[in-house]
Design an enzyme around this catalytic site. Structure first.
Site, PDB file in Angstrom:
ATOM      1  N   SER A 176     -80.516 -28.317  68.100  1.00  0.00           N
ATOM      2  CA  SER A 176     -79.827 -29.600  67.997  1.00  0.00           C
ATOM      3  C   SER A 176     -80.556 -30.517  67.010  1.00  0.00           C
ATOM      4  O   SER A 176     -80.822 -30.120  65.875  1.00  0.00           O
ATOM      5  CB  SER A 176     -79.708 -30.221  69.389  1.00  0.00           C
ATOM      6  OG  SER A 176     -78.918 -31.389  69.364  1.00  0.00           O
ATOM      7  N   MET A 177     -80.914 -31.711  67.430  1.00  0.00           N
ATOM      8  CA  MET A 177     -81.575 -32.654  66.529  1.00  0.00           C
ATOM      9  C   MET A 177     -82.973 -32.193  66.138  1.00  0.00           C
ATOM     10  O   MET A 177     -83.537 -32.693  65.160  1.00  0.00           O
ATOM     11  CB  MET A 177     -81.646 -34.028  67.184  1.00  0.00           C
ATOM     12  CG  MET A 177     -80.295 -34.694  67.405  1.00  0.00           C
ATOM     13  SD  MET A 177     -79.409 -35.038  65.878  1.00  0.00           S
ATOM     14  CE  MET A 177     -80.388 -36.371  65.206  1.00  0.00           C
TER      15      MET A 177
END
Length: 897
Positions: A176-177
């Site tokens: 993800s991030m």
């Protein structure tokens, strides 16, 4: 309230209900209508342990909330407690609200693989604890996380100092991030790009943030993207793989996870998990870190990347890309070979059988004799263009060979399907298939020569103006291989129905991204068929299906994050309309009536469309840039191929439906709370104060401004919202009591009850303005009703502002033990202004506004503000409170001037 002027059109609730239902249908399709989870869970054979790595004091003091761990299990974990490491370092970075323990799937399977190799090679998996920060919703710590990862890399490499085969770089896996943080490492001034040789991201939104709720997120994305574009040539030595989750991942759609197309495409690769060989499974946003099939492909790639000489990941970028392509794009069913043998020798005393037919099927069970099947090509080249062979069992010892006069042979590991284009092998004379003994196994093999043109069908796709036409294509089972070309497609959904009497099954397919405007390629569906089945390919574009399941679904999937902008824009237009009716009639209209009258898309959409059109001309762009105006969001989205003219119109209509019914729900909730208030608490007298500024209110303003400055701006906004809500509820309770008592006085009751009600009304509803005056006075009631209507609209508008600021409040509260002050704070300055504005507005009445010279301006400003909000707020949600604050500021000035 029951006393509003005008009547609501009977069709309005149905129309707005249909719009809200379409939005809910799109949300339902995105969240629930996808393929089942076909991922297997990864399990640890021993108890997982996380060894905390001691960081330098300066680093630990600067980043008190972050930690670095080393993953281990059983004896391996015990051996590593003294940190004498000899493996290959891999650093795992969790994403939004992610746990550092998510590394266990990668670490455990890598450990089992190393045990199979007697620890000839092994990996040391490190993981970072980011304290499960909500970095997808609050971007203020993204830069801090990036700098901490840089320090972690330096600490990790120091652990291998003076070791034989010491690494000089680290491989990174970011979820993800975390993948974006890994890319941001290259933007740091003191970071050396050679410290990273391989980057694998899992469900990382590379293109744009999912919810741009503050400027720190958008600025972070801009800095990362610009650096990778401007320094593309310097990044060629970094191999990057992005894996998207597919349609099960509704948090980060696959289109956002594709790496931007840059000049260094030979060192970057983007895939979808459902297309990864030997995985073939879509993953949701969390299961992508533990999906066994995908983790196995990743670990196999890691071990194939090892250089035998350095015992580290190879420094050859071409080999790294070859390995990644092998495992994530086109897996031929065999282990990776850097330099595969061009020739092989067919051994074994097996029977040779010549096959001359164009279609051939072979099935055997528990056969102790191997066989060579020989296909002469001379008789097939004129009639056919391709040869197709399919194996019913993936057994690595079955080989497919192409020969030239039976002398020089090279082979392929025969997995599921092999397709050869005969034109690519002009010098070959025969194809040889070796089937070794199949003792205890069942084996089926199908081969066919075919002409590609005869197996290719073009299916024209319906569009908006097809008016419900349903296109169906029936494919018989006469051939093994077919190709379906889908023309004129944008974002359709397709269905393949496989029927074999007496049963049938349906497989749905959707496109992850729309067709780019500068790309003439069309989707191609390859169908590997069976001779005893019939196939029906349908374009699911019925009139109802198009609007509900296709157009709305795709708009919700691609642009759901922009819906709050359209909802607030509708409310702001309604608010301006209420001020206009206050000027023209002296009365404030109901929210629902004004929404129907004022919130029209033709008031805002044409202006934005004209600006986007004019920005295509250089002279207009020069003028635009000279005014230092930002680029219109619609133009940016068009350049990303996720925007077409109808999107904004449909989003506006959906926003209108949501604004209408959420206002109904909001008003009903207030009615319920006011009823409970009447039941549980005796209403008190509400006094009217002509002074907008009092010592107490100034103290409240100063206190909340101080709270905003010293702690969190969103906290001050939330507190003033609760105060405003309490004020509106209190007024509503008293007005409900007034109307109830008036209705009671008009009814025929006993003199005793009438006397009791009269006494109660005098004690409850005494509003004083100078001399004591009963609220039963019709002028005072009308004024209070008008004020309550405008207060309800402002409170409803402010509710959305609170929701947009809520993530930073949650982040501040979660990290309160580390720091009392949120730094940086995306809404600190806006919060201070809003606190002052709302403290004044909640104590104002419409009588103070009617006589203002600025009321006409305040009534007209919401329209251009709504246009500006849609023009610049779709990709920058944090700008929405600024437009609302300016409009409310004019309202305050109307109270003063």
């Amino acid at each position: 309230m029951g006393r509003a002027s005008g009547r609501l059109p009977a069709a309005a609730p149905l129309f707005y209900g249909a719009l809200a239902a379409l939005a809910l249908l799109g949300v339902r399709d995105v969240l629930f209508l996808y393929e089942e989870n076909r991922c297997s869970m990864t399990y640890m054979f021993e108890y997982p342990e996380y060894l905390k790595i001691k960081l330098p004091k300066k680093t630990a003091r600067r980043y008190p909330a972050y930690e670095l761990y080393l993953y281990g299990e059983g004896n391996y974990a015990e051996e590593n407690k003294n940190l004498v490491l000899t493996g290959i370092p891999v650093l795992f970075l969790p994403g939004n609200a992610g746990s550092y323990k998510q590394v266990r799937s990668l670490g455990s399977i890598a450990l089992r693989k190393a045990e199979d190799l007697d620890f000839k090679y092994h990996f040391n998996f490190f993981t970072v604890n980011f304290n499960e920060e909500l970095v997808a919703l609050y971007g203020g710590t993204l830069q801090r996380q990036t700098k901490f990862v840089h320090e972690c890399i330096k600490v990790i490499l120091k652990l291998y100092r003076d070791r034989e085969f010491a690494p000089s770089s680290v491989a990174i896996v970011g979820h993800s991030m975390g993948g974006l943080v890994a890319r941001a490492l290259l933007t740091l001034k003191n970071f050396k790009p050679e410290l990273i040789n391989l980057l694998i991201t899992q469900a990382t939104p590379h293109v744009a943030p999912v919810m741009p709720l503050d400027k720190y997120i958008t600025d972070f994305y801009t800095a990362v993207s610009n650096h990778w574009i401007l320094n593309a040539q310097e990044l060629r030595n970094l191999t990057t793989l992005s894996v998207a989750g597919g349609f099960r991942d509704y948090q980060v759609r696959s289109g956002l996870a594709f790496l931007p197309r840059l000049s260094q495409q030979d060192s970057a690769l983007s895939v979808v998990s459902s297309a990864v060989p030997r995985a073939w499974a879509s993953t949701d946003h969390l299961s992508i870190v533990w999906c066994k099939e995908l983790i196995l492909a990743t670990i196999r790639a890691f071990f194939d990347l090892i250089d035998e000489n350095t015992r580290q990941i190879t420094e050859d970028p071409k080999k790294r890309m070859s390995v990644l392509n092998h495992h994530f794009v086109r897996h031929p069913g065999k282990i990776f070979e850097e330099n595969p043998e061009a020739f092989t020798e067919l051994t074994g005393d097996f029977m040779w059988i010549e096959v001359k037919t164009s279609k051939w099927t072979y099935s055997v069970y528990n056969d102790s004799d191997g066989k060579y099947f020989v296909f002469p090509l001379a008789s097939h080249r004129k009639s056919y263009s391709h040869v197709y062979c399919e194996n019913s069992m993936l057994v690595r010892k079955y080989f497919f060979h192409v020969s030239s006069l039976f002398i020089n042979l090279f082979g392929f590991n025969f997995g599921y399907v092999v397709i050869l284009k005969l034109q690519d092998y002009p010098s070959l004379s025969h194809i040889v298939i070796l089937v070794p003994p199949t003792v205890g196994n069942k084996f089926a093999l199908d081969c066919e020569f075919f002409k590609e043109d005869s197996r290719t069908v073009q299916l024209p796709v319906t569009n908006l103006f097809s008016f419900g036409k349903y296109i169906t294509l029936i494919l018989g089972g006469g051939g093994r291989k077919g190709k379906l070309i889908l023309t004129n497609t944008l974002d359709n959904k397709y269905s393949v129905t496989v029927a074999k009497v007496p049963s049938s099954s349906e497989i749905s397919a959707k496109l992850h991204v729309a067709q780019p405007g500068n790309d003439s390629r069309v989707p191609v569906l390859n169908i590997y068929s069976s001779s005893d089945c019939q196939y029906e390919v349908s374009d699911k574009h019925l009139f109802y299906t198009y609007y509900s399941c296709i157009l709305v679904l795709q708009i919700i999937r691609f642009h759901a994050g922009a819906l709050p902008v359209y909802v607030v824009s509708n409310i702001l237009l309604t608010y301006g309309g209420q001020l206009s009716t206050l000027i023209s009639t002296g009365q404030c209209s109901e929210f629902s009536l004004e929404l129907i009258r004022t919130a029209k898309p033709y008031k805002v959409e044409p202006i934005i469309s004209v600006v986007v059109f004019l920005q295509g001309f250089n002279w207009f762009r020069e003028i635009w840039d000279s005014l230092s105006l930002p680029e219109v969001d619609a133009a940016v989205l068009s350049s990303q191929d996720v925007w077409f003219p109808l999107v904004s119109l449909i989003l506006f209509l959906l926003g209108t439906g949501i604004a209408y019914w959420s206002a109904v729900f909001f008003s009903a909730s207030l009615r319920v709370f006011s009823t409970l208030w009447l039941i549980l608490i005796r209403p008190t007298v509400l006094q009217k104060d002509n002074k907008l500024f009092t010592y107490r209110r100034l103290c409240v303003m100063g206190s909340l401004a101080l709270v905003s400055w010293t702690t969190c701006g969103a906290l001050a906004v939330f507190v003033i919202y609760l105060q405003y809500l309490f004020k509106v509820l209190k007024t509503r309770v008293l007005m409900t009591t007034v109307f109830y008592l008036q209705d009671s006085d008009c009814s025929k009751e006993t003199s005793q009850n009438s006397s009791r009600h009269t006494v109660k009304s005098r004690s409850l509803i005494d509003l004083t303005s100078g001399p004591t005056q009963s609220l039963s006075n019709s002028t005072t009631i009308a004024e209070t009703v008008n004020s309550l209507k405008i207060h309800l609209t402002i409170l409803y508008l402010f509710t959305w502002i609170v929701l947009l600021n809520l993530p930073s409040l949650v982040y501040w509260f979660k990290n309160l033990r580390y720091n009392v002050r949120l730094d940086p704070d995306p809404c600190r300055s806006t919060a201070i202004i809003l606190v002052c504005i709302l403290e004044i507005l909640m104590n104002s009445t419409t009588s103070e506004v009617k006589s203002s010279k600025l009321l006409k301006i305040a009534a007209k400003v919401p329209l251009p503000l709504s246009v500006a909000m849609l023009a610049f707020g779709r990709m920058h949600l944090y700008k929405v409170p600024h437009f609302v604050t300016f409009s409310l500021l004019l309202h305050v000035l109307c109270c003063l001037v």
